[in-house]
Design a protein around this motif. Structure first.
Motif, PDB file in Angstrom:
ATOM      1  N   LYS A 186       0.813  -1.216   0.000  1.00  0.00           N
ATOM      2  CA  LYS A 186       0.000   0.000   0.000  1.00  0.00           C
ATOM      3  C   LYS A 186       0.844   1.263   0.000  1.00  0.00           C
ATOM      4  O   LYS A 186       0.502   2.250  -0.647  1.00  0.00           O
ATOM      5  N   TRP A 189       2.102   1.953  -3.555  1.00  0.00           N
ATOM      6  CA  TRP A 189       1.082   2.482  -4.452  1.00  0.00           C
ATOM      7  C   TRP A 189       0.642   3.884  -4.057  1.00  0.00           C
ATOM      8  O   TRP A 189       0.299   4.703  -4.912  1.00  0.00           O
ATOM      9  N   THR A 190       0.668   4.180  -2.766  1.00  0.00           N
ATOM     10  CA  THR A 190       0.383   5.550  -2.328  1.00  0.00           C
ATOM     11  C   THR A 190       1.412   6.503  -2.908  1.00  0.00           C
ATOM     12  O   THR A 190       1.086   7.585  -3.417  1.00  0.00           O
ATOM     13  N   GLN A 191       2.664   6.071  -2.863  1.00  0.00           N
ATOM     14  CA  GLN A 191       3.738   6.880  -3.418  1.00  0.00           C
ATOM     15  C   GLN A 191       3.604   7.022  -4.924  1.00  0.00           C
ATOM     16  O   GLN A 191       3.737   8.112  -5.485  1.00  0.00           O
ATOM     17  N   LYS A 193       0.894   6.619  -6.878  1.00  0.00           N
ATOM     18  CA  LYS A 193      -0.296   7.386  -7.262  1.00  0.00           C
ATOM     19  C   LYS A 193      -0.081   8.882  -7.070  1.00  0.00           C
ATOM     20  O   LYS A 193      -0.644   9.702  -7.814  1.00  0.00           O
ATOM     21  N   ALA A 194       0.734   9.242  -6.070  1.00  0.00           N
ATOM     22  CA  ALA A 194       1.020  10.655  -5.838  1.00  0.00           C
ATOM     23  C   ALA A 194       1.797  11.260  -7.001  1.00  0.00           C
ATOM     24  O   ALA A 194       1.714  12.464  -7.253  1.00  0.00           O
TER      25      ALA A 194
END
Length: 286
Positions: A186, A189-191, A193-194
């Motif tokens: 997670k 993917w947070t990184q 997507k940013a």
């Protein structure tokens, strides 16, 4: 023999390394990487090339003979190429591309095709240099390299293709489970997507990529059309590009050398970079 992609994704995750929170999360990187440069999100080195329906992001490091780096697909990002960038930029001009739908590159509006992938890369090459380039690609990046060399032979001097053998529709079935992919790591993917200009389109892009992977062909016609010198490399235990398919590609390429790294899997350059580098250096010098 041909495992479903979800098994390959599991293998990649088992082989991955995550080492702290730096400017970019070090997903899929070995501890030997000491360069803290935020590859894939370095504003000082970053540029965009315009294609028919979107912008492709790339970064440039070093000086000398241009060499283009293409990371793997879906789970891939420019950061996974860190050791290559660190090593090659000492003597080459490294052009590290974030491919369509990855990192800061746009997804665009057109269907995903093999020709589109090659044209994206050529848009970047043309934006940087008029010289012939060396191209180094991993997995999907290697398949794209084959197509670039086939479509634009006058622009490619040499090629290094890692983890990409013969591919014919029906050899394997590629299936993506978006929720499972996003839950694998997670923080990663947070990184990612940013960085993305269109994160809301990601799952739709993956659906297009699933169709592409299941319909693309890299076989006799494509390989036979590649005239430049090719170093085709793979891990002995690669489940994504099984050894037999890599040897088939090697036999079909008119001007090729083969390198198999023992006891390694798909992400061979992360598992044993020293062995990969020892084969890359003489190929680039000759």
């Amino acid at each position: 023999m041909y495992n479903r992609l979800i098994s390959v994704i599991s293998l990649l995750l088992c082989c991955s390394y995550v080492y702290g929170q730096q400017n970019l999360r070090r997903a899929f990187q070995p501890p030997s990487v000491v360069n803290k440069m935020p590859y894939g999100a370095n504003a000082k080195a970053g540029h965009y090339a315009q294609t028919k329906d979107g912008k492709i992001y790339y970064e440039v490091y070093g000086k000398g003979q241009p060499i283009v780096l293409l990371h793997g697909g879906i789970l891939g990002s420019t950061i996974e190429m860190a050791e290559f960038i660190d090593s090659l930029s000492k003597n080459f001009q490294v052009i590290a591309v974030s491919t369509r739908g990855h990192g800061k590159s746009e997804i665009g509006t057109e269907p995903v095709t093999y020709e589109q992938k090659a044209d994206d890369v050529m848009a970047v090459i043309n934006a940087v240099t008029k010289e012939q380039v060396v191209i180094l690609g991993f997995s999907e990046g290697a398949y794209t390299s084959y197509k670039v060399a086939s479509m634009y032979p006058e622009r490619i001097k040499k090629m290094i293709a890692i983890g990409a053998g013969e591919q014919i529709p029906g050899l394997r079935k590629v299936v993506f489970n978006p929720k499972e992919l996003l839950n694998t790591d997670k923080a990663y993917w947070t990184q990612q997507k940013a960085l993305m200009p269109e994160p809301e389109k990601l799952e739709d892009f993956w659906a297009k990529m699933e169709v592409f992977y299941n319909t693309m062909t890299a076989s006799k016609e494509l390989f036979g059309s590649i005239k430049c010198s090719v170093l085709i490399m793979a891990g002995e235990l690669d489940q994504n590009a099984p050894l037999s398919t890599v040897i088939n590609a090697y036999n079909m390429l008119p001007n090729s050398q083969l390198c198999i790294i023992p006891n390694t899997g798909h992400v061979v350059f992360l598992e044993n970079f020293a062995a990969v580098w020892a084969s890359v250096v003489p190929f680039l010098k000759n």
